[in-house]
Design a protein around this motif. Sequence first.
Motif, short mmCIF file in Angstrom:
data_model
loop_
_atom_site.label_atom_id
_atom_site.label_comp_id
_atom_site.label_asym_id
_atom_site.label_seq_id
_atom_site.Cartn_x
_atom_site.Cartn_y
_atom_site.Cartn_z
N ASP A 64 -3.17 3.72 -1.68
CA ASP A 64 -4.33 3.09 -1.04
C ASP A 64 -5.36 2.53 -2.02
O ASP A 64 -6.10 1.62 -1.68
N LYS B 228 0.86 -1.21 0.00
CA LYS B 228 0.00 0.00 0.00
C LYS B 228 0.89 1.25 0.00
O LYS B 228 0.59 2.24 -0.67
N ASP C 103 -8.21 -5.52 0.76
CA ASP C 103 -9.45 -5.15 0.06
C ASP C 103 -10.35 -6.36 -0.15
O ASP C 103 -11.57 -6.25 -0.16
#
Length: 239
Positions: A178, A173, A212
């Motif tokens: 992000d 990340k 995610d």
Amino acid sequence: MTNHKKILVALDTPNISAVQDTIEQVGEFVGGFKLGLEFFNYNGVDGLKTAMTGKDNFLFLDLKFHDIPNTVAGAIRGCMSGVVPNMITIHTSGGFEMMKRAKEESALVASKLGVKAPLIVGVTVLTALDNNDMQDIGYSNDTKEQAIKLAKLAKRAGLDGIVCSAFEIESIKKACGDDFILVVPGIRPQGVDSGDQKRIMTPEQAIEKGADYLVIGRPITQAQNQREMAKQISLSLDK
Ligand code: C5P
């Protein structure tokens, strides 16, 4: 997205009715399902259609394409010719042009069909490889350096994200931003057998780190009661 929608259940089986059964049992508690090389090589596009038509669950088709750009573009068209997956994997080590072409082709096919383009995510370094294996295949970087290098290349080529272990979430990340989607396998709820996975985290920990999507296979598919297990994991993420 609510956290339980980030759960993708890995259905590693050649058996269409086992897949249909699990979808029926756990579909309401998870975001979707991952079908991969085993299922696809036995059942193909028709099998995907049989298993997924009429289901509104997210479909992650994990076939890890790795070939010259033209051939990968053809494979992308092929795997979108029945039901259109929501996410498809390719190998980042296929190089910049291959990744770029895969992303472009998937967007083109989706626009012709009038559907949403699948997310194209890259596999960096397979978790089955360690630093000795890296030397054997001629890489001077260690696994982590190589994974970060390939993740950055994937981002430059236009991929939507990569597959990585929960232990790499923060560094990737940081390197890629992000918005770069991280799909994370190697997940084990507290108290569940780790099987052959070595570097594991609980679903809550991986979400906390910023995953995610969570790929969870055997903890759900091998549970005594698949529905109850999926429900428990889902509740643990949304509390
Ligand atoms: O059963 P389990 O939860 O270990 O399943 C994890 C799934 O994620 C399997 O389908 C496996 O092939 C896949 N996977 C993985 N590690 C990677 C990439 C994919 O475990 N680095």
